[in-house]
Design a protein around this motif. Structure first.
Motif: not given
Length: 492
Positions: A15-20, A23-29, A37-41
Motif C-alpha cells: 500500500e505504501a508503494v501505491v500511495l507513494a 503522491l509523485l503523480a500529483h506534486t512538484t514539491d 521516493l525514499l519511502s517507496r524505495m
C-alpha cells in the motif's frame, strides 16, 4: 507524508508503494518528492522487488540532488547500503554506511524525520551485521525522539538486539546469546505499556522480533511463558516477516524435538542472509541434529555456521587493506590537485583536474616546446554498471578509476577526467614505445582491481587510444585523433 510513514511502519509496504506513486503523480514539491521516493524505495526493499531497486534508487538520488539535504542524503545512503548488501557488495555497502553516518551527523534538526533517519541507519547497520554501530544509531534515534517529544517506544527496535544475540551464538558464545534474548523478552512488557494503543500499535516487525527471540530461546532449551506464534503472525507481510515466521517455526520444532519437521523446513527455505545472518539456518540445523542425538551431523552443521559467520570478518580484513590503498591513492591525488589553480578547474566527483584545466595544461606544455602524447581512456562495462547497480555505484567506480590512474602514473605525468566515463592521461616528453608500456600498466591495474567486491557481476576494464600533440593549433585535432584510436581499439 504522515499517512505514508504510518503504512510503512505497520508493514503495509504494498500500500505504501501505491500511495507513494500517487503522491509523485500529483506534486512538484522537491522535499515531498524526495521523501516519497525514499519511502517507496524502503517499501520495495521490504517487498523484495529487486528488479526495481536500481531505477528507484537512481530516481531518489536525482530528486535529492535537486534539493540537497543531509537528512535525505543520510536516508538515501542507508537504503543504498542495504541494496549493496543484497548485491553481495560489502565494499559498496560500507561506503554507503559511512556516507549515511557522515550526512546524518550534519543534521541539526531535532524532529521525527531525523529520528526516523537514524532509525533507518540503525536497521541498515544491523542487517549487515555491524551490531555495535546499529545499537549506537538506535540509541541516537531514541534520544532524538525523546527530545522531540515523541514516544521512544517507536524507536526501540528489538530486531537489532535479536540479531546481535544470534551473532554471539554463531561465533560460539551461546551464553551471551541467551542473556541478550532474555533481555529482549523482558522488554516486551515495557514496550506494550509504553506504546500508545498497546501491543496493537507496536511495529509489526518488532512484534516478529519479540516472537523470534522467544522461539530462539526455546530452541536453546529455555521456554518462555509468552507464546511466540501470535507475535510471529503479527510481523506483517514483508519478506523479513516471512523469514522470521519460517525460522521461528524451525526453532519451535527444535524445542518440541520434532527434528524431521525442523530439517524439512530448513531444506525448503530460502531465507535472506540479512534476516538473522547467513549462518542462522546452519546453526539451527546443528541444534536440530543435537536435539535428535546426532552429534556428528550437528558438528558438521555447526562448522558450516562458523565458516559462514567468519566469512564477513575476512572480507572486512581485505576491505581494510584495500581501503588503506585507496586512501593512499586519494591522498596522492589530493596533493596533485592542490597544485592546481582552483575549484573551478577540478572535477568535484573524482577530485581530478577537469577538461578545462586539461586543455590549459596541454597548451602550456606544447607552448614550452615539450613533446606531448595524450591517451584517452574509456571504461569498458561502465554502462552496464549504471544499468545493473545504479548511478550511485557508477560514481564509486569512477572514483576508484581516478585513484588507480593517479597511482600508476609517473612523476610529471598528468591525469584528468575528460567527462562521463572518459579520462585523459598526458605524458610529456615520452615516445610511443613508452606510451604503450604505460598503457599496459594502466590496463593491468584496472583489470587487477576487485570489481566483484564493488559491483558484483559487472567487471570493469579500460581501452586507451593515443595521439601526439605536435603544435599549439592542433590540440583539438590531437584529442579527436586519440578518441578515434580508442574507438578503433575498442572495436577490435
Amino acid at each position: 507524508m504522515p499517512r505514508l510513514r504510518v503504512l510503512f511502519q505497520h508493514g503495509r509496504s504494498a500500500e505504501a508503494v501505491v500511495l507513494a506513486d500517487r503522491l509523485l503523480a500529483h506534486t512538484t514539491d522537491p522535499v515531498v518528492r524526495s521523501e516519497a521516493l525514499l519511502s517507496r524505495m524502503a517499501a520495495l526493499i521490504n517487498l523484495g522487488r529487486r528488479a526495481e531497486f536500481t531505477d528507484a534508487l537512481d530516481a531518489a538520488a536525482e530528486a535529492i540532488d535537486a534539493d540537497p539535504s543531509p537528512r535525505l542524503y543520510g536516508r538515501l545512503h542507508s537504503l543504498a547500503a542495504i541494496v549493496a548488501h543484497l548485491d553481495d557488495s560489502l565494499e559498496r555497502c560500507v561506503t554507503h554506511l559511512v556516507q549515511s553516518s557522515r550526512a546524518l551527523n550534519r543534521v541539526v534538526e531535532v524532529d521525527e524525520e531525523t529520528a526516523c533517519a537514524w532509525h533507518d541507519l540503525a536497521m541498515a547497520y544491523s542487517y549487515i551485521g555491524f551490531h555495535g554501530h546499529a545499537l549506537a544509531a538506535m540509541d541516537r534515534s531514541r534520544k532524538i525522539a525523546v527530545a522531540a517529544g515523541i514516544s521512544e517506544s517507536d524507536y526501540v527496535t528489538p530486531a537489532i538486539r535479536v540479531r546481535l544475540a544470534v551473532w554471539h551464538d554463531h561465533n560460539g558464545d551461546t551464553d551471551a546469546c541467551v542473556r541478550v534474548l532474555r533481555d529482549v523478552i523482558d522488554d516486551l512488557t515495557w514496550h506494550r505499556q509504553a506504546t500508545k494503543g498497546g501491543a496493537d500499535e507496536i511495529r509489526p516487525i518488532s512484534l516478529g522480533a519479540y516472537g523470534y527471540a522467544i522461539a530462539r530461546l526455546a530452541a536453546l532449551g529455555e521456554v518462555s511463558d509468552v507464546p511466540a506464534r501470535p507475535l510471529l503472525d503479527g510481523a506483517g507481510q514483508s519478506l523479513r516477516a516471512r523469514d522470521l515466521r519460517l525460522l521461528g517455526e524451525v526453532c519451535l520444532a527444535i524445542a518440541d524435538r520434532k527434528t524431521s519437521t525442523a530439517l524439512a523446513l530448513l531444506d525448503q527455505s530460502n531465507v535472506a542472509a540479512s534476516t538473522m545472518g547467513g549462518a542462522e539456518p546452519y546453526r539451527l540445523r546443528a541444534l536440530a541434529h543435537l536435539s535428535a542425538g546426532q552429534p556428528a551431523e550437528a558438528y558438521l552443521a555447526d562448522r558450516r555456521a562458523y565458516r559462514v559467520a567468519g566469512a564477513q570478518t575476512e572480507q572486512l580484513r581485505n576491505l581494510f587493506v584495500d581501503g588503506m590503498a585507496a586512501r593512499m591513492d586519494h591522498e596522492s591525488m589530493q596533493r596533485t590537485v592542490a597544485r592546481y589553480a582552483g575549484e573551478a578547474l577540478t572535477d568535484p566527483l573524482t577530485g581530478l583536474p577537469n577538461r578545462r584545466f586539461l586543455e590549459q595544461h596541454v597548451a602550456k606544455l606544447v607552448g614550452e616546446g615539450h613533446q606531448v602524447i595524450i591517451g584517452v581512456c574509456d571504461l569498458d562495462g561502465f554502462k552496464l554498471v549504471n544499468t545493473v547497480h545504479g548511478h550511485l555505484s557508477g560514481d564509486l567506480v569512477l572514483q576508484r578509476i581516478a585513484g588507480v590512474l593517479a597511482r600508476v602514473m609517473r612523476r610529471g605525468d598528468f591525469v584528468a577526467r575528460y567527462g562521463g566515463d572518459e579520462f585523459v592521461v598526458v605524458l610529456p616528453d615520452t615516445n610511443a614505445d613508452r606510451a604503450r608500456e604505460i598503457a599496459h600498466r594502466i590496463v593491468g591495474a584496472v583489470d587487477g582491481e576487485d570489481w566483484s567486491a564493488l559491483v558484483p557481476g559487472t567487471p570493469v576494464g579500460v581501452t586507451i587510444g593515443w595521439s601526439e600533440v605536435t603544435a599549439r593549433g592542433r590540440i583539438a585535432e590531437a584529442f579527436a585523433a586519440a578518441d578515434r584510436a580508442m574507438l578503433e581499439m575498442k572495436a577490435s
